[in-house]
Design a protein around this motif. Structure first.
Motif, PDB file in Angstrom:
ATOM      1  N   ALA A  22      33.374  39.731  31.877  1.00 29.47           N
ATOM      2  CA  ALA A  22      34.102  40.999  32.016  1.00 29.47           C
ATOM      3  C   ALA A  22      33.209  42.148  31.584  1.00 29.47           C
ATOM      4  O   ALA A  22      32.384  42.007  30.682  1.00 29.47           O
ATOM      5  CB  ALA A  22      35.374  40.979  31.162  1.00 29.47           C
ATOM      6  N   ASP A  23      33.393  43.295  32.216  1.00 26.42           N
ATOM      7  CA  ASP A  23      32.639  44.489  31.833  1.00 26.42           C
ATOM      8  C   ASP A  23      33.378  45.227  30.718  1.00 26.42           C
ATOM      9  O   ASP A  23      34.433  44.795  30.251  1.00 26.42           O
ATOM     10  CB  ASP A  23      32.371  45.380  33.049  1.00 26.42           C
ATOM     11  CG  ASP A  23      33.631  45.955  33.683  1.00 26.42           C
ATOM     12  OD1 ASP A  23      34.730  45.897  33.071  1.00 26.42           O
ATOM     13  OD2 ASP A  23      33.518  46.486  34.804  1.00 26.42           O
ATOM     14  N   SER A  24      32.823  46.343  30.301  1.00 28.52           N
ATOM     15  CA  SER A  24      33.412  47.098  29.182  1.00 28.52           C
ATOM     16  C   SER A  24      34.744  47.754  29.537  1.00 28.52           C
ATOM     17  O   SER A  24      35.448  48.228  28.658  1.00 28.52           O
ATOM     18  CB  SER A  24      32.423  48.149  28.666  1.00 28.52           C
ATOM     19  OG  SER A  24      32.018  48.999  29.708  1.00 28.52           O
ATOM     20  N   LYS A  25      35.112  47.756  30.816  1.00 30.54           N
ATOM     21  CA  LYS A  25      36.437  48.240  31.220  1.00 30.54           C
ATOM     22  C   LYS A  25      37.465  47.115  31.205  1.00 30.54           C
ATOM     23  O   LYS A  25      38.637  47.342  31.480  1.00 30.54           O
ATOM     24  CB  LYS A  25      36.367  48.846  32.622  1.00 30.54           C
ATOM     25  CG  LYS A  25      35.490  50.076  32.703  1.00 30.54           C
ATOM     26  CD  LYS A  25      35.373  50.539  34.136  1.00 30.54           C
ATOM     27  CE  LYS A  25      34.333  51.636  34.236  1.00 30.54           C
ATOM     28  NZ  LYS A  25      33.974  51.915  35.630  1.00 30.54           N
ATOM     29  N   GLY A  26      37.001  45.891  30.940  1.00 31.02           N
ATOM     30  CA  GLY A  26      37.901  44.747  30.919  1.00 31.02           C
ATOM     31  C   GLY A  26      38.165  44.166  32.295  1.00 31.02           C
ATOM     32  O   GLY A  26      39.122  43.430  32.486  1.00 31.02           O
ATOM     33  N   LEU A  27      37.287  44.455  33.245  1.00 32.67           N
ATOM     34  CA  LEU A  27      37.448  43.933  34.603  1.00 32.67           C
ATOM     35  C   LEU A  27      36.550  42.722  34.808  1.00 32.67           C
ATOM     36  O   LEU A  27      35.399  42.706  34.350  1.00 32.67           O
ATOM     37  CB  LEU A  27      37.098  45.003  35.642  1.00 32.67           C
ATOM     38  CG  LEU A  27      37.918  46.287  35.563  1.00 32.67           C
ATOM     39  CD1 LEU A  27      37.433  47.285  36.604  1.00 32.67           C
ATOM     40  CD2 LEU A  27      39.406  45.993  35.745  1.00 32.67           C
ATOM     41  N   VAL A  28      37.043  41.717  35.500  1.00 33.84           N
ATOM     42  CA  VAL A  28      36.266  40.516  35.782  1.00 33.84           C
ATOM     43  C   VAL A  28      35.170  40.864  36.784  1.00 33.84           C
ATOM     44  O   VAL A  28      35.460  41.380  37.866  1.00 33.84           O
ATOM     45  CB  VAL A  28      37.166  39.386  36.337  1.00 33.84           C
ATOM     46  CG1 VAL A  28      36.322  38.178  36.736  1.00 33.84           C
ATOM     47  CG2 VAL A  28      38.230  39.003  35.326  1.00 33.84           C
ATOM     48  N   VAL A  29      33.927  40.603  36.391  1.00 36.05           N
ATOM     49  CA  VAL A  29      32.796  40.867  37.290  1.00 36.05           C
ATOM     50  C   VAL A  29      32.170  39.575  37.785  1.00 36.05           C
ATOM     51  O   VAL A  29      31.409  39.586  38.751  1.00 36.05           O
ATOM     52  CB  VAL A  29      31.719  41.761  36.629  1.00 36.05           C
ATOM     53  CG1 VAL A  29      32.286  43.136  36.329  1.00 36.05           C
ATOM     54  CG2 VAL A  29      31.158  41.123  35.377  1.00 36.05           C
ATOM     55  N   ASP A  30      32.486  38.468  37.130  1.00 38.39           N
ATOM     56  CA  ASP A  30      31.980  37.175  37.574  1.00 38.39           C
ATOM     57  C   ASP A  30      32.831  36.075  36.948  1.00 38.39           C
ATOM     58  O   ASP A  30      33.440  36.270  35.892  1.00 38.39           O
ATOM     59  CB  ASP A  30      30.517  36.992  37.180  1.00 38.39           C
ATOM     60  CG  ASP A  30      29.767  36.088  38.144  1.00 38.39           C
ATOM     61  OD1 ASP A  30      28.527  36.016  38.023  1.00 38.39           O
ATOM     62  OD2 ASP A  30      30.385  35.451  39.011  1.00 38.39           O
ATOM     63  N   CYS A  31      32.869  34.944  37.598  1.00 36.88           N
ATOM     64  CA  CYS A  31      33.558  33.766  37.071  1.00 36.88           C
ATOM     65  C   CYS A  31      33.030  32.569  37.845  1.00 36.88           C
ATOM     66  O   CYS A  31      32.454  32.714  38.911  1.00 36.88           O
ATOM     67  CB  CYS A  31      35.067  33.893  37.200  1.00 36.88           C
ATOM     68  SG  CYS A  31      35.670  34.152  38.871  1.00 36.88           S
ATOM     69  N   HIS A  32      33.220  31.392  37.288  1.00 39.09           N
ATOM     70  CA  HIS A  32      32.752  30.232  38.027  1.00 39.09           C
ATOM     71  C   HIS A  32      33.926  29.364  38.471  1.00 39.09           C
ATOM     72  O   HIS A  32      35.087  29.630  38.134  1.00 39.09           O
ATOM     73  CB  HIS A  32      31.669  29.472  37.274  1.00 39.09           C
ATOM     74  CG  HIS A  32      32.121  28.537  36.205  1.00 39.09           C
ATOM     75  ND1 HIS A  32      33.215  28.726  35.417  1.00 39.09           N
ATOM     76  CD2 HIS A  32      31.578  27.362  35.812  1.00 39.09           C
ATOM     77  CE1 HIS A  32      33.336  27.715  34.580  1.00 39.09           C
ATOM     78  NE2 HIS A  32      32.360  26.876  34.795  1.00 39.09           N
ATOM     79  N   ALA A  33      33.623  28.357  39.257  1.00 40.54           N
ATOM     80  CA  ALA A  33      34.654  27.565  39.927  1.00 40.54           C
ATOM     81  C   ALA A  33      35.675  26.960  38.970  1.00 40.54           C
ATOM     82  O   ALA A  33      36.862  26.892  39.288  1.00 40.54           O
ATOM     83  CB  ALA A  33      34.004  26.469  40.769  1.00 40.54           C
ATOM     84  N   LYS A  34      35.244  26.525  37.790  1.00 42.83           N
ATOM     85  CA  LYS A  34      36.183  25.914  36.847  1.00 42.83           C
ATOM     86  C   LYS A  34      37.214  26.936  36.362  1.00 42.83           C
ATOM     87  O   LYS A  34      38.380  26.603  36.168  1.00 42.83           O
ATOM     88  CB  LYS A  34      35.418  25.309  35.662  1.00 42.83           C
ATOM     89  CG  LYS A  34      36.256  24.427  34.802  1.00 42.83           C
ATOM     90  CD  LYS A  34      36.725  23.201  35.575  1.00 42.83           C
ATOM     91  CE  LYS A  34      37.540  22.297  34.683  1.00 42.83           C
ATOM     92  NZ  LYS A  34      37.991  21.098  35.373  1.00 42.83           N
ATOM     93  N   ALA A  35      36.811  28.182  36.182  1.00 39.68           N
ATOM     94  CA  ALA A  35      37.765  29.227  35.794  1.00 39.68           C
ATOM     95  C   ALA A  35      38.777  29.456  36.914  1.00 39.68           C
ATOM     96  O   ALA A  35      39.979  29.589  36.666  1.00 39.68           O
ATOM     97  CB  ALA A  35      37.039  30.526  35.462  1.00 39.68           C
ATOM     98  N   CYS A  36      38.309  29.475  38.136  1.00 40.77           N
ATOM     99  CA  CYS A  36      39.211  29.657  39.283  1.00 40.77           C
ATOM    100  C   CYS A  36      40.207  28.506  39.363  1.00 40.77           C
ATOM    101  O   CYS A  36      41.403  28.720  39.582  1.00 40.77           O
ATOM    102  CB  CYS A  36      38.415  29.748  40.580  1.00 40.77           C
ATOM    103  SG  CYS A  36      37.296  31.150  40.642  1.00 40.77           S
TER     104      CYS A  36
END
Length: 129
Positions: free
Chosen positions: A18-32
């Motif tokens: 997450a960036d400093s605004k609290g927005l998801v900028v990346d994730c991997h398959a296990k999180a999905c």
């Protein structure tokens, strides 16, 4: 992006950046898989959307303090409740795996463990059987 280097941290746990605004900028398959959402549905969404209201409030306060002070939050695990698709709550353990400055802002990499797959022993009441 530097965040991609930590995506391979775990095969069992979900990784969300997450960036400093609290927005998801990346994730991997296990999180999905854990949140039961495609990656495209997670990117750009507030991390608070993936938390139960009781955990979201605590997390938001701590997150804002970390961003304002440009310091990482404590690196010990925090137990809370995540929200799967359709707002189904499940127990999680969240640990800060990394934090770093990127393009003038902070990035936060969280490792998330789904605790619903684990059984826990009941606390002992001191009685012997």
């Amino acid at each position: 992006m530097a965040a991609l280097s930590v995506i391979g941290l775990s095969r069992l746990n979900g990784i969300v950046v997450a960036d400093s605004k609290g927005l998801v900028v990346d994730c991997h398959a296990k999180a999905c898989q854990m949140f039961q959402m495609p990656r495209s549905a997670m990117l750009g969404v507030s991390i608070g959307s993936f938390m139960a209201p009781s955990f979201r409030t605590k997390h938001t306060i701590a997150f804002r303090m970390c961003v304002a002070e440009k310091r990482p939050p404590r690196d010990e695990p925090i137990i809370g409740e995540g929200l799967r698709a359709r707002k189904i709550p499940f127990p999680v353990e969240v640990t800060l795996a990394d934090s770093y400055e990127y393009e003038g802002g902070m990035m936060f990499v969280a490792e998330i463990r789904d605790l619903s797959k684990y059984e826990f022993a009941a606390p002992s009441n001191g009685a012997s059987t």
